[in-house]
Scaffold this active site. Structure first.
Site, PDB file in Angstrom:
ATOM      1  N   ASP A   7      27.470  25.342  38.512  1.00  0.00           N
ATOM      2  CA  ASP A   7      28.803  25.391  37.922  1.00  0.00           C
ATOM      3  C   ASP A   7      28.890  26.628  37.036  1.00  0.00           C
ATOM      4  O   ASP A   7      27.887  27.117  36.524  1.00  0.00           O
ATOM      5  CB  ASP A   7      29.116  24.138  37.102  1.00  0.00           C
ATOM      6  CG  ASP A   7      30.618  23.939  36.913  1.00  0.00           C
ATOM      7  OD1 ASP A   7      31.417  24.577  37.640  1.00  0.00           O
ATOM      8  OD2 ASP A   7      31.008  23.157  36.033  1.00  0.00           O
ATOM      9  N   GLY A   8      30.107  27.117  36.876  1.00  0.00           N
ATOM     10  CA  GLY A   8      30.367  28.257  36.016  1.00  0.00           C
ATOM     11  C   GLY A   8      31.551  27.958  35.125  1.00  0.00           C
ATOM     12  O   GLY A   8      32.384  27.104  35.443  1.00  0.00           O
ATOM     13  N   GLU A  45      30.674  31.143  38.591  1.00  0.00           N
ATOM     14  CA  GLU A  45      30.437  30.212  39.705  1.00  0.00           C
ATOM     15  C   GLU A  45      29.515  30.860  40.740  1.00  0.00           C
ATOM     16  O   GLU A  45      28.554  30.246  41.209  1.00  0.00           O
ATOM     17  CB  GLU A  45      31.761  29.824  40.371  1.00  0.00           C
ATOM     18  CG  GLU A  45      32.709  29.021  39.511  1.00  0.00           C
ATOM     19  CD  GLU A  45      32.396  27.535  39.428  1.00  0.00           C
ATOM     20  OE1 GLU A  45      31.369  27.083  39.977  1.00  0.00           O
ATOM     21  OE2 GLU A  45      33.188  26.820  38.800  1.00  0.00           O
ATOM     22  N   ASP A  68      31.532  23.029  42.798  1.00  0.00           N
ATOM     23  CA  ASP A  68      32.935  22.619  42.718  1.00  0.00           C
ATOM     24  C   ASP A  68      33.862  23.820  42.878  1.00  0.00           C
ATOM     25  O   ASP A  68      35.066  23.720  42.681  1.00  0.00           O
ATOM     26  CB  ASP A  68      33.226  21.861  41.422  1.00  0.00           C
ATOM     27  CG  ASP A  68      33.019  22.695  40.168  1.00  0.00           C
ATOM     28  OD1 ASP A  68      32.776  23.918  40.262  1.00  0.00           O
ATOM     29  OD2 ASP A  68      33.098  22.127  39.070  1.00  0.00           O
ATOM     30  N   HIS A 118      34.561  17.689  37.437  1.00  0.00           N
ATOM     31  CA  HIS A 118      35.023  16.786  36.371  1.00  0.00           C
ATOM     32  C   HIS A 118      35.412  15.415  36.929  1.00  0.00           C
ATOM     33  O   HIS A 118      36.401  14.820  36.505  1.00  0.00           O
ATOM     34  CB  HIS A 118      36.186  17.418  35.595  1.00  0.00           C
ATOM     35  CG  HIS A 118      35.891  18.805  35.138  1.00  0.00           C
ATOM     36  ND1 HIS A 118      35.030  19.087  34.102  1.00  0.00           N
ATOM     37  CD2 HIS A 118      36.309  20.012  35.611  1.00  0.00           C
ATOM     38  CE1 HIS A 118      34.946  20.393  33.949  1.00  0.00           C
ATOM     39  NE2 HIS A 118      35.697  20.972  34.849  1.00  0.00           N
ATOM     40  N   ASP A 128      28.119  21.708  34.340  1.00  0.00           N
ATOM     41  CA  ASP A 128      29.276  22.110  33.531  1.00  0.00           C
ATOM     42  C   ASP A 128      28.889  22.164  32.059  1.00  0.00           C
ATOM     43  O   ASP A 128      29.223  23.117  31.350  1.00  0.00           O
ATOM     44  CB  ASP A 128      30.440  21.138  33.747  1.00  0.00           C
ATOM     45  CG  ASP A 128      31.639  21.493  32.894  1.00  0.00           C
ATOM     46  OD1 ASP A 128      32.221  22.576  33.110  1.00  0.00           O
ATOM     47  OD2 ASP A 128      31.988  20.703  31.991  1.00  0.00           O
TER      48      ASP A 128
END
Length: 156
Positions: A7-8, A45, A68, A118, A128
């Site tokens: 995740d970024g 990301e 994501d 999320h 995250d």
């Protein structure tokens, strides 16, 4: 089989950013994160994917990357990035990171799985968290390519 979760995050986009990576294989578990003073969410990301893949020491591994990021997954799964290469990345952002990704792409068997962000996916939530914490660090790194490109554009 190796699983990489990524995740970024970037606050302000562009702004301070970071990435989070989890590597899992059997009993092995490793977390990686890093923060940058001025970057974008898409760069973070993609950098997370690059760092995750570069962390695999043996070549020709079967790897599943969970992300994501539609930007990252669609660009690879729909093979857009290969068209960008042929056109010299004309008008495309993040050339440096895409070329970096393609180096790992050549030496492993990589597949991608999109996960909804999320939405309670444990590893995605942890990535995250790692990315956000990294982006708020005291001694943030310099995303030199991004900062140089922005500086050049401001001078034009």
């Amino acid at each position: 089989m190796i699983s990489i979760f990524t995740d970024g995050a970037a606050s302000g986009n562009p702004g301070p950013g970071g990435y989070g990576v989890i590597l899992k294989s059997g009993d092995h578990y490793k977390e990686i994160s890093e923060g940058f003073r001025h970057t974008t969410n898409n760069r973070m990301e993609l950098m997370a994917v690059c760092v995750g893949l570069e962390s695999i020491k043996k070549i020709n591994q079967e790897i599943t990357v969970f992300s994501d990021s539609k930007y990252v997954i669609d660009s690879i799964e729909k093979k857009w990035v290969f068209g960008w290469v042929k056109k010299g990345f004309a008008g495309k952002k993040n050339k440096d990171l895409w070329l970096r990704y393609l180096q790992s792409h050549k030496i492993h068997q990589v597949k991608f799985v999109w996960v909804k962000g999320h939405a309670g996916h444990p590893e995605n939530e942890r990535c995250d968290e790692l990315a956000v914490i990294a982006s708020k660090g005291k001694n943030l790194n310099i995303d030199s390519v991004f900062e140089m490109e922005n500086k050049s554009q401001k001078l034009l």
